[in-house]
Design a protein around this motif. Structure first.
Motif, mmCIF file in Angstrom:
data_model
loop_
_atom_site.group_PDB
_atom_site.id
_atom_site.type_symbol
_atom_site.label_atom_id
_atom_site.label_comp_id
_atom_site.label_asym_id
_atom_site.label_seq_id
_atom_site.Cartn_x
_atom_site.Cartn_y
_atom_site.Cartn_z
ATOM 1 N N ALA A 1 -21.648 -31.563 -24.689
ATOM 2 C CA ALA A 1 -22.074 -32.613 -23.754
ATOM 3 C C ALA A 1 -20.992 -32.896 -22.718
ATOM 4 C CB ALA A 1 -22.415 -33.883 -24.527
ATOM 5 N N ILE A 2 -19.736 -32.943 -23.164
ATOM 6 C CA ILE A 2 -18.628 -33.170 -22.236
ATOM 7 C C ILE A 2 -18.526 -32.006 -21.255
ATOM 8 C CG2 ILE A 2 -16.111 -33.370 -22.041
ATOM 9 C CD1 ILE A 2 -16.184 -34.726 -24.838
ATOM 10 N N GLY A 3 -18.662 -30.781 -21.759
ATOM 11 C CA GLY A 3 -18.558 -29.601 -20.909
ATOM 12 C C GLY A 3 -19.658 -29.501 -19.880
ATOM 13 N N ALA A 4 -20.803 -30.117 -20.165
ATOM 14 C CA ALA A 4 -21.931 -30.054 -19.236
ATOM 15 C C ALA A 4 -21.879 -31.131 -18.153
ATOM 16 C CB ALA A 4 -23.242 -30.170 -20.018
ATOM 17 N N MET A 5 -20.896 -32.033 -18.252
ATOM 18 C CA MET A 5 -20.783 -33.092 -17.246
ATOM 19 C C MET A 5 -20.499 -32.474 -15.873
ATOM 20 S SD MET A 5 -20.962 -36.228 -18.660
ATOM 21 C CE MET A 5 -20.619 -37.144 -20.156
ATOM 22 N N PRO A 6 -21.128 -32.981 -14.826
ATOM 23 C CA PRO A 6 -20.887 -32.425 -13.487
ATOM 24 C C PRO A 6 -19.531 -32.808 -12.901
ATOM 25 C CG PRO A 6 -22.393 -34.279 -13.366
ATOM 26 C CD PRO A 6 -22.171 -34.007 -14.819
ATOM 27 N N SER A 7 -18.921 -33.848 -13.430
ATOM 28 C CA SER A 7 -17.643 -34.302 -12.883
ATOM 29 C C SER A 7 -16.523 -33.371 -13.326
ATOM 30 C CB SER A 7 -17.336 -35.727 -13.341
ATOM 31 O OG SER A 7 -17.095 -35.740 -14.732
ATOM 32 N N GLU A 8 -15.391 -33.462 -12.633
ATOM 33 C CA GLU A 8 -14.209 -32.662 -12.957
ATOM 34 C C GLU A 8 -13.176 -33.483 -13.734
ATOM 35 O OE1 GLU A 8 -13.888 -29.417 -12.427
ATOM 36 O OE2 GLU A 8 -15.916 -29.396 -11.608
ATOM 37 N N LEU A 9 -13.633 -34.507 -14.432
ATOM 38 C CA LEU A 9 -12.715 -35.358 -15.166
ATOM 39 C C LEU A 9 -12.042 -34.594 -16.306
ATOM 40 C CD1 LEU A 9 -14.803 -38.658 -15.484
ATOM 41 C CD2 LEU A 9 -12.937 -38.175 -13.888
ATOM 42 N N LYS A 10 -10.781 -34.910 -16.538
ATOM 43 C CA LYS A 10 -10.051 -34.350 -17.673
ATOM 44 C C LYS A 10 -10.235 -35.300 -18.861
ATOM 45 C CE LYS A 10 -6.064 -32.485 -16.829
ATOM 46 N NZ LYS A 10 -4.595 -32.311 -16.568
ATOM 47 N N VAL A 11 -10.701 -34.757 -19.976
ATOM 48 C CA VAL A 11 -11.103 -35.586 -21.120
ATOM 49 C C VAL A 11 -10.247 -35.245 -22.338
ATOM 50 C CG1 VAL A 11 -13.011 -36.229 -22.648
ATOM 51 C CG2 VAL A 11 -13.464 -35.661 -20.238
ATOM 52 N N ALA A 12 -9.749 -36.275 -23.001
ATOM 53 C CA ALA A 12 -9.080 -36.117 -24.290
ATOM 54 C C ALA A 12 -9.955 -36.743 -25.374
ATOM 55 C CB ALA A 12 -7.707 -36.787 -24.276
ATOM 56 N N VAL A 13 -9.943 -36.136 -26.564
ATOM 57 C CA VAL A 13 -10.668 -36.676 -27.711
ATOM 58 C C VAL A 13 -9.649 -36.964 -28.804
ATOM 59 C CG1 VAL A 13 -12.505 -36.301 -29.392
ATOM 60 C CG2 VAL A 13 -12.680 -35.270 -27.115
ATOM 61 N N VAL A 14 -9.660 -38.186 -29.322
ATOM 62 C CA VAL A 14 -8.677 -38.613 -30.317
ATOM 63 C C VAL A 14 -9.410 -39.060 -31.584
ATOM 64 C CG1 VAL A 14 -6.830 -40.234 -30.852
ATOM 65 C CG2 VAL A 14 -7.060 -39.370 -28.516
ATOM 66 N N ALA A 15 -8.993 -38.533 -32.729
ATOM 67 C CA ALA A 15 -9.493 -39.009 -34.019
ATOM 68 C C ALA A 15 -8.571 -40.102 -34.524
ATOM 69 C CB ALA A 15 -9.554 -37.872 -35.030
ATOM 70 N N SER A 16 -9.147 -41.226 -34.891
ATOM 71 C CA SER A 16 -8.369 -42.363 -35.379
ATOM 72 C C SER A 16 -8.633 -42.556 -36.863
ATOM 73 C CB SER A 16 -8.771 -43.624 -34.612
ATOM 74 O OG SER A 16 -8.082 -44.752 -35.085
ATOM 75 N N GLY A 17 -7.568 -42.836 -37.617
ATOM 76 C CA GLY A 17 -7.750 -43.147 -39.029
ATOM 77 C C GLY A 17 -6.838 -42.343 -39.918
ATOM 78 N N GLY A 18 -6.800 -42.728 -41.172
ATOM 79 C CA GLY A 18 -5.943 -42.054 -42.120
ATOM 80 C C GLY A 18 -6.625 -40.852 -42.730
ATOM 81 N N LEU A 19 -5.872 -40.113 -43.518
ATOM 82 C CA LEU A 19 -6.465 -39.150 -44.429
ATOM 83 C C LEU A 19 -6.726 -39.921 -45.724
ATOM 84 C CD1 LEU A 19 -4.421 -35.949 -43.493
ATOM 85 C CD2 LEU A 19 -6.745 -36.520 -42.849
ATOM 86 N N SER A 20 -6.383 -39.418 -46.875
ATOM 87 C CA SER A 20 -6.776 -40.102 -48.109
ATOM 88 C C SER A 20 -6.129 -41.485 -48.215
ATOM 89 C CB SER A 20 -6.383 -39.262 -49.327
ATOM 90 O OG SER A 20 -4.972 -39.113 -49.412
ATOM 91 N N HIS A 21 -6.905 -42.447 -48.631
ATOM 92 C CA HIS A 21 -6.432 -43.782 -48.994
ATOM 93 C C HIS A 21 -7.619 -44.570 -49.569
ATOM 94 C CE1 HIS A 21 -7.753 -44.399 -44.791
ATOM 95 N NE2 HIS A 21 -7.713 -45.696 -44.944
ATOM 96 N N PHE A 22 -7.343 -45.461 -50.500
ATOM 97 C CA PHE A 22 -6.061 -46.111 -50.756
ATOM 98 C C PHE A 22 -5.340 -45.544 -51.976
ATOM 99 C CE2 PHE A 22 -8.712 -48.947 -48.316
ATOM 100 C CZ PHE A 22 -7.878 -49.225 -47.249
ATOM 101 N N VAL A 23 -5.889 -44.464 -52.518
ATOM 102 C CA VAL A 23 -5.176 -43.660 -53.502
ATOM 103 C C VAL A 23 -4.876 -42.329 -52.820
ATOM 104 C CG1 VAL A 23 -5.244 -42.559 -55.761
ATOM 105 C CG2 VAL A 23 -6.367 -44.773 -55.434
ATOM 106 N N VAL A 24 -3.611 -41.985 -52.707
ATOM 107 C CA VAL A 24 -3.231 -40.760 -52.001
ATOM 108 C C VAL A 24 -3.685 -39.541 -52.807
ATOM 109 C CG1 VAL A 24 -1.311 -39.380 -51.104
ATOM 110 C CG2 VAL A 24 -1.233 -41.887 -50.951
ATOM 111 N N ASP A 25 -4.325 -38.585 -52.106
ATOM 112 C CA ASP A 25 -4.726 -37.317 -52.708
ATOM 113 C C ASP A 25 -4.190 -36.202 -51.815
ATOM 114 O OD1 ASP A 25 -5.954 -34.988 -53.598
ATOM 115 O OD2 ASP A 25 -7.839 -35.979 -54.102
#
Length: 320
Positions: free
Chosen positions: A217-241
């Motif tokens: 969907a981002i690639g099909a946008m007609p604009s020439e905007l530069k886009v970053a995608v960021v994943a937010s959050g931890g990996l395992s918790h609240f017991v570490v695995d």
């Protein structure tokens, strides 16, 4: 924990001691006394202050590096893939996928009020949840993204604004990224994934597929905007695995989607459910080479509670 010093992690450990629903990767939930009885104090050496401070420094250096990378990439818009934890949504209305198309992101304070303990207020400042903040959003970009995803048969909910931030608004998944990684004001599109709340939590494979469609969907946008995608959050918790966390990180390193698609549902509950944010993002960026992958198991109790902290980025070329 990333908003606190290592010596302050004991405050989060004290919360664990009273948590009767600590979730293991096999799907079981235990109280802290039961967890300690089952495991014994096997992680006692992991909570020595010197080691915790070493890991704290490693995490902060990795965050600094990611901030540098984002600044050098100079995106026009940033999509933040995060999970809402009853900050904006509630059981009255809980979409599996949602995208914001308003012109302004408004945060809420939630539990991080001036009447809370000092350490919680400190956490709230790091989340932009110690007050009501208004941040720029890329509304028209979000609108078009929703339209294109609907055409690609992704049933995504549309969110146009925050009615009363004193009662509900954007939370930690979005505020932390803006506060800690942004060096300048950048318009944001929040992508909200329900990871926490049954019954409509998407599977890992579905999240990977949606990530792929998000990229299309981002690639099909007609604009020439530069886009970053960021994943937010931890990996395992609240017991570490660490085994689960390294399965995810190793799949990134190998460019192998199968271990990500097949993470079982029982391993993706409670805080560990935020791994779905990573999996969706991995689907969006799997055409790019992985340039950085760092991992720190942040233990805070002798029974092994804490957070698996991962830091990665993908880009055409190194931006470090």
């Amino acid at each position: 924990m990333l908003n606190l010093s290592a010596s302050q992690w004991r405050h989060r450990a004290e919360v664990d001691f009273n948590n009767r629903k600590l979730t293991l990767s096999d799907g079981r939930t235990l109280s802290y006394p039961d967890l300690l009885a089952e495991r014994g104090p096997r992680f006692r050496d992991q909570i020595e202050l010197d080691l915790m401070e070493q890991r704290e420094r490693g995490c902060q250096a990795a965050l600094d590096r990611l901030g540098d990378v984002l600044e050098r990439a100079a995106p026009d818009v940033v999509l933040i893939v995060g999970d809402d934890q009853a900050e904006l949504f509630s059981s009255d209305n809980q979409p599996a996928f949602a995208i914001f198309h308003g012109e302004e992101i408004v945060t809420t304070t939630g539990k991080y009020t001036k009447s809370s303990p000092d350490w919680m207020q400190q956490v709230g400042r790091g989340f932009l949840m110690d007050d009501i903040y208004r941040l720029p959003a890329a509304g028209s970009f979000g609108w078009e993204l929703i339209e294109r995803l609907i055409d690609m048969e992704v049933d995504v909910a549309s969110v146009g604004g925050v009615k009363d931030p004193a009662k509900a608004g954007f939370g930690h998944a979005y505020g932390f990224i803006v506060k800690r990684l942004f060096r300048r004001s950048i318009p944001v599109v929040p992508v909200m994934l329900n990871t926490y709340f049954a019954p409509n939590v998407p599977s890992a494979s579905r999240c990977y597929d949606v990530g792929r469609k998000l990229r299309a969907a981002i690639g099909a946008m007609p604009s020439e905007l530069k886009v970053a995608v960021v994943a937010s959050g931890g990996l395992s918790h609240f017991v570490v695995d660490e085994t689960l966390d390294l399965r995810v990180i190793d799949a990134f390193r190998e460019g192998n989607e199968q271990p990500l698609r097949t993470v079982p549902r029982e391993a993706l509950r409670s805080g560990s459910s935020e791994i779905l944010n990573w999996i969706l993002t991995a689907g969006a960026v799997d055409h790019l080479p992985l340039q950085m992958a760092e991992y720190f198991p942040l233990y805070r109790s002798e029974a092994g509670t804490g957070v698996g902290a991962g830091f990665c980025y993908w880009a055409v070329e190194s931006l470090a």
